[in-house]
Write a protein that holds these residues in place. Structure first.
Motif, PDB file in Angstrom:
ATOM      1  N   ASP A  25      -7.604   6.593   5.724  1.00 17.40           N
ATOM      2  CA  ASP A  25      -7.774   7.996   6.109  1.00 17.40           C
ATOM      3  C   ASP A  25      -8.013   8.055   7.619  1.00 17.40           C
ATOM      4  OD1 ASP A  25      -9.164  10.568   6.655  1.00 17.40           O
ATOM      5  OD2 ASP A  25      -9.185  10.789   4.477  1.00 17.40           O
ATOM      6  N   THR A  26      -7.272   8.892   8.313  1.00 20.97           N
ATOM      7  CA  THR A  26      -7.376   8.923   9.773  1.00 20.97           C
ATOM      8  C   THR A  26      -8.737   9.402  10.267  1.00 20.97           C
ATOM      9  OG1 THR A  26      -6.314  11.108   9.757  1.00 20.97           O
ATOM     10  CG2 THR A  26      -4.902   9.195  10.185  1.00 20.97           C
ATOM     11  N   ILE A  70      -5.368  -6.433   8.509  1.00 21.59           N
ATOM     12  CA  ILE A  70      -6.423  -6.034   7.576  1.00 21.59           C
ATOM     13  C   ILE A  70      -5.926  -4.888   6.697  1.00 21.59           C
ATOM     14  CG2 ILE A  70      -8.782  -5.178   7.354  1.00 21.59           C
ATOM     15  CD1 ILE A  70      -8.519  -8.018   8.524  1.00 21.59           C
ATOM     16  N   LEU A  71      -5.271  -3.912   7.297  1.00 29.18           N
ATOM     17  CA  LEU A  71      -4.694  -2.815   6.524  1.00 29.18           C
ATOM     18  C   LEU A  71      -3.641  -3.331   5.553  1.00 29.18           C
ATOM     19  CD1 LEU A  71      -4.499  -0.279   9.450  1.00 29.18           C
ATOM     20  CD2 LEU A  71      -5.562   0.257   7.253  1.00 29.18           C
ATOM     21  N   ASP A  72      -2.851  -4.314   5.983  1.00 28.68           N
ATOM     22  CA  ASP A  72      -1.841  -4.878   5.099  1.00 28.68           C
ATOM     23  C   ASP A  72      -2.476  -5.595   3.911  1.00 28.68           C
ATOM     24  OD1 ASP A  72       0.332  -3.966   6.545  1.00 28.68           O
ATOM     25  OD2 ASP A  72       0.506  -5.789   7.751  1.00 28.68           O
ATOM     26  N   THR A  73      -3.640  -6.217   4.130  1.00 28.71           N
ATOM     27  CA  THR A  73      -4.339  -6.875   3.028  1.00 28.71           C
ATOM     28  C   THR A  73      -4.800  -5.847   2.004  1.00 28.71           C
ATOM     29  OG1 THR A  73      -5.067  -8.675   4.476  1.00 28.71           O
ATOM     30  CG2 THR A  73      -6.283  -8.359   2.422  1.00 28.71           C
ATOM     31  N   VAL A  74      -5.383  -4.760   2.480  1.00 29.52           N
ATOM     32  CA  VAL A  74      -5.877  -3.714   1.581  1.00 29.52           C
ATOM     33  C   VAL A  74      -4.728  -3.052   0.838  1.00 29.52           C
ATOM     34  CG1 VAL A  74      -7.013  -1.462   1.484  1.00 29.52           C
ATOM     35  CG2 VAL A  74      -7.957  -3.276   2.921  1.00 29.52           C
ATOM     36  N   TYR A 269      -3.108  10.199   6.961  1.00 27.82           N
ATOM     37  CA  TYR A 269      -3.171   8.780   6.623  1.00 27.82           C
ATOM     38  C   TYR A 269      -2.484   7.920   7.676  1.00 27.82           C
ATOM     39  CZ  TYR A 269      -5.120   9.366   1.969  1.00 27.82           C
ATOM     40  OH  TYR A 269      -5.968   9.639   0.930  1.00 27.82           O
ATOM     41  N   LEU A 270      -3.029   6.733   7.855  1.00 30.06           N
ATOM     42  CA  LEU A 270      -2.399   5.748   8.722  1.00 30.06           C
ATOM     43  C   LEU A 270      -1.090   5.265   8.085  1.00 30.06           C
ATOM     44  CD1 LEU A 270      -5.583   3.689   9.660  1.00 30.06           C
ATOM     45  CD2 LEU A 270      -4.393   5.369  11.086  1.00 30.06           C
ATOM     46  N   PRO A 271      -0.157   4.772   8.902  1.00 29.01           N
ATOM     47  CA  PRO A 271       1.158   4.386   8.357  1.00 29.01           C
ATOM     48  C   PRO A 271       1.082   3.381   7.214  1.00 29.01           C
ATOM     49  CG  PRO A 271       1.234   4.464  10.755  1.00 29.01           C
ATOM     50  CD  PRO A 271      -0.198   4.664  10.376  1.00 29.01           C
ATOM     51  N   HIS A 272       0.168   2.408   7.278  1.00 26.50           N
ATOM     52  CA  HIS A 272       0.074   1.405   6.225  1.00 26.50           C
ATOM     53  C   HIS A 272      -0.247   2.064   4.880  1.00 26.50           C
ATOM     54  CE1 HIS A 272      -0.678  -0.644   9.999  1.00 26.50           C
ATOM     55  NE2 HIS A 272      -0.325  -1.785   9.430  1.00 26.50           N
ATOM     56  N   ALA A 273      -1.147   3.031   4.898  1.00 26.72           N
ATOM     57  CA  ALA A 273      -1.518   3.722   3.669  1.00 26.72           C
ATOM     58  C   ALA A 273      -0.367   4.577   3.157  1.00 26.72           C
ATOM     59  CB  ALA A 273      -2.760   4.579   3.905  1.00 26.72           C
ATOM     60  N   ARG A 274       0.321   5.279   4.051  1.00 28.33           N
ATOM     61  CA  ARG A 274       1.440   6.120   3.632  1.00 28.33           C
ATOM     62  C   ARG A 274       2.526   5.287   2.976  1.00 28.33           C
ATOM     63  NH1 ARG A 274       1.037   8.157   8.948  1.00 28.33           N
ATOM     64  NH2 ARG A 274       3.205   7.621   9.414  1.00 28.33           N
ATOM     65  N   ALA A 276       2.174   2.443   1.495  1.00 23.24           N
ATOM     66  CA  ALA A 276       1.701   1.887   0.220  1.00 23.24           C
ATOM     67  C   ALA A 276       1.785   2.919  -0.895  1.00 23.24           C
ATOM     68  CB  ALA A 276       0.264   1.392   0.373  1.00 23.24           C
ATOM     69  N   PHE A 277       1.329   4.128  -0.647  1.00 20.44           N
ATOM     70  CA  PHE A 277       1.411   5.164  -1.677  1.00 20.44           C
ATOM     71  C   PHE A 277       2.865   5.473  -2.031  1.00 20.44           C
ATOM     72  CE2 PHE A 277      -3.015   6.329  -0.429  1.00 20.44           C
ATOM     73  CZ  PHE A 277      -3.576   6.301  -1.701  1.00 20.44           C
ATOM     74  N   ARG A 278       3.705   5.497  -1.022  1.00 18.49           N
ATOM     75  CA  ARG A 278       5.122   5.767  -1.279  1.00 18.49           C
ATOM     76  C   ARG A 278       5.741   4.640  -2.106  1.00 18.49           C
ATOM     77  NH1 ARG A 278       6.636   5.986   3.803  1.00 18.49           N
ATOM     78  NH2 ARG A 278       5.685   8.036   3.992  1.00 18.49           N
ATOM     79  N   ARG A 279       5.393   3.413  -1.763  1.00 20.24           N
ATOM     80  CA  ARG A 279       5.925   2.255  -2.481  1.00 20.24           C
ATOM     81  C   ARG A 279       5.516   2.261  -3.948  1.00 20.24           C
ATOM     82  NH1 ARG A 279       2.983  -1.687  -0.031  1.00 20.24           N
ATOM     83  NH2 ARG A 279       1.532  -1.654  -1.781  1.00 20.24           N
ATOM     84  N   GLU A 280       4.280   2.688  -4.206  1.00 23.43           N
ATOM     85  CA  GLU A 280       3.766   2.688  -5.579  1.00 23.43           C
ATOM     86  C   GLU A 280       4.225   3.910  -6.371  1.00 23.43           C
ATOM     87  OE1 GLU A 280       2.112   0.239  -7.025  1.00 23.43           O
ATOM     88  OE2 GLU A 280       2.264  -0.940  -5.166  1.00 23.43           O
ATOM     89  N   GLY A 281       4.912   4.840  -5.688  1.00 23.19           N
ATOM     90  CA  GLY A 281       5.394   6.026  -6.392  1.00 23.19           C
ATOM     91  C   GLY A 281       4.294   6.917  -6.894  1.00 23.19           C
TER      92      GLY A 281
END
Length: 286
Positions: A25-26, A70-74, A269-274, A276-281
Motif C-alpha cells: 500500500d503506497t 523484499i517486495l518480490d519475496t512477499v 499500490y506499488l507496482p509489485h503488489a499490482r 501480484a494481484f493481477r497475476r493471481e486473478g
C-alpha cells in the motif's frame, strides 16, 4: 523452536493475507525511511553496510534496489518460490570485522532477523498511523504471516520470537538495549539537518528553488516516523509542536480511508503488489 534450513520451500503468502493487503500500500511510504534507519542501528548490520554497500555514494539508488527484492519475496507467490532464497544469497559475502575485533556476517540469524523485523514493524506502524487501527487479532495474524515470510529466506529461524507477545518483548529490548547511533544510520538521516543532496542532472537554480519545501517534507516524515527512543539516540530534532502536527497529518490521511478504494490502482499500490494481484486473478484488496 527449530531451525528452518531445509530445502523445502514454505508455502508463500497470497492475496488473502493481510500482508499482501498492506505491505504494498503506497500509504506505507509516508513513514519515511524508518525501516532502513532502524536496520542500520544494529551494530553488525550498520557495519556491513559501511563496509560493503554503495549506500554512502548512491543512497537512494541503494534503497530502491534493496526494496525491490523484499517486495518480490512477499508478492512472489507460488510462481516464484525461490525469490527469498535469492535475496538470502545476495548476502553470503557480506562479512567482516567489527571495530572491537569481533566478526560479523549478514546471514547471522540474529542480524538477518533484525532486518526482517524492521519491515514488519514498518508495516504495523504505517497501517496504524495512516490507514486504520489494528485489532490484537490482526496483529497476531500479521505476525504469524511474517513468520512464513521470514522462512522463505531459508535462514535459521532461531532468533525469531515464537508469537506476537514474544515479538513485542523482543522489539522493546532491541530499541532499549541493543540499537546504537551507528555511523551508517547517522548518515542515512543526515539530510534532516543538512538538506537533501541535489539529484544528478538537476540544474542548481532549479534545485535551490524546489529544495526548501522538499527538505521540510523529508524532515517531517523522516523524524516523525522514527520511534522516540531512536530520535534521541540519533539527535533528531523533534518538538511537541512537531508531534502535534504529525498527529494531525496522520489523522487527515486516515480520514481519506473511505475514498481510498476509489483512487486509481496505480496510486494505491506499488507496482509489485499490482502485478501480484493481477497475476493471481484476484481483485485488489480494499
Amino acid at each position: 523452536m527449530t531451525d528452518q534450513t531445509r530445502d523445502d520451500e514454505p508455502a508463500p503468502l497470497g492475496p488473502s493475507s493481510l500482508t499482501w493487503r498492506y505491505f504494498g500500500d503506497t500509504r506505507t511510504l509516508l513513514v519515511g525511511p524508518r525501516a532502513a534507519v532502524l536496520q542500520n542501528m544494529l551494530p553488525a548490520l550498520g557495519q556491513g553496510v559501511l563496509d560493503h554497500s554503495v549506500f554512502f555514494s548512491e543512497t537512494f539508488a541503494r534503497l530502491r534496489r534493496s526494496a525491490g527484492p523484499i517486495l518480490d519475496t512477499v508478492y512472489g507467490g507460488a510462481r516464484s518460490p525461490g525469490t527469498g532464497r535469492r535475496v538470502r544469497d545476495f548476502h553470503r559475502e557480506i562479512k567482516g570485522t567489527m571495530p572491537d575485533g569481533s566478526r560479523y556476517h549478514a546471514l547471522d540469524p540474529e542480524t538477518y532477523y533484525w532486518a526482517h523485523a524492521t519491515f514488519l514493524d514498518n508495516m504495523l506502524y504505517a497501517v496504524e498511523t495512516f490507514i486504520r487501527p489494528l485489532s490484537e487479532a490482526d496483529k497476531r495474524r500479521l505476525y504469524e504471516e511474517s513468520k512464513t515470510w521470514f522462512r522463505m529466506y531459508g535462514v535459521s529461524d532461531r532468533a525469531m520470537p515464537e508469537d506476537w507477545e514474544a515479538f513485542q518483548a523482543y522489539w522493546k529490548r532491541m530499541l532499549e538495549e541493543v540499537v546504537v547511533p551507528h555511523k551508517t544510520a547517522r548518515y542515512g538521516v543526515g539530510y534532516v539537518t543538512k538538506g537533501l543532496p541535489a539529484p544528478p542532472r538537476v540544474p542548481a537554480p532549479v534545485w535551490r528553488a524546489v529544495s526548501p519545501p522538499l527538505n521540510a517534507v523529508a524532515r517531517f516524515l523522516t523524524v516523525g516516523g522514527m520511534p522516540p527512543r531512536t530520535r534521541e539516540l540519533l539527535d533528531l530534532p523533534w518538538s511537541a509542536a512537531d508531534e502535534r502536527r504529525y498527529r494531525r497529518f496522520a489523522a487527515a490521511v486516515r480520514r481519506l480511508g473511505p475514498v481510498w478504494p476509489l483512487l486509481p490502482e496505480a496510486v494505491r499500490y506499488l507496482p509489485h503488489a499490482r502485478r501480484a494481484f493481477r497475476r493471481e486473478g484476484r481483485p485488489r484488496a480494499r
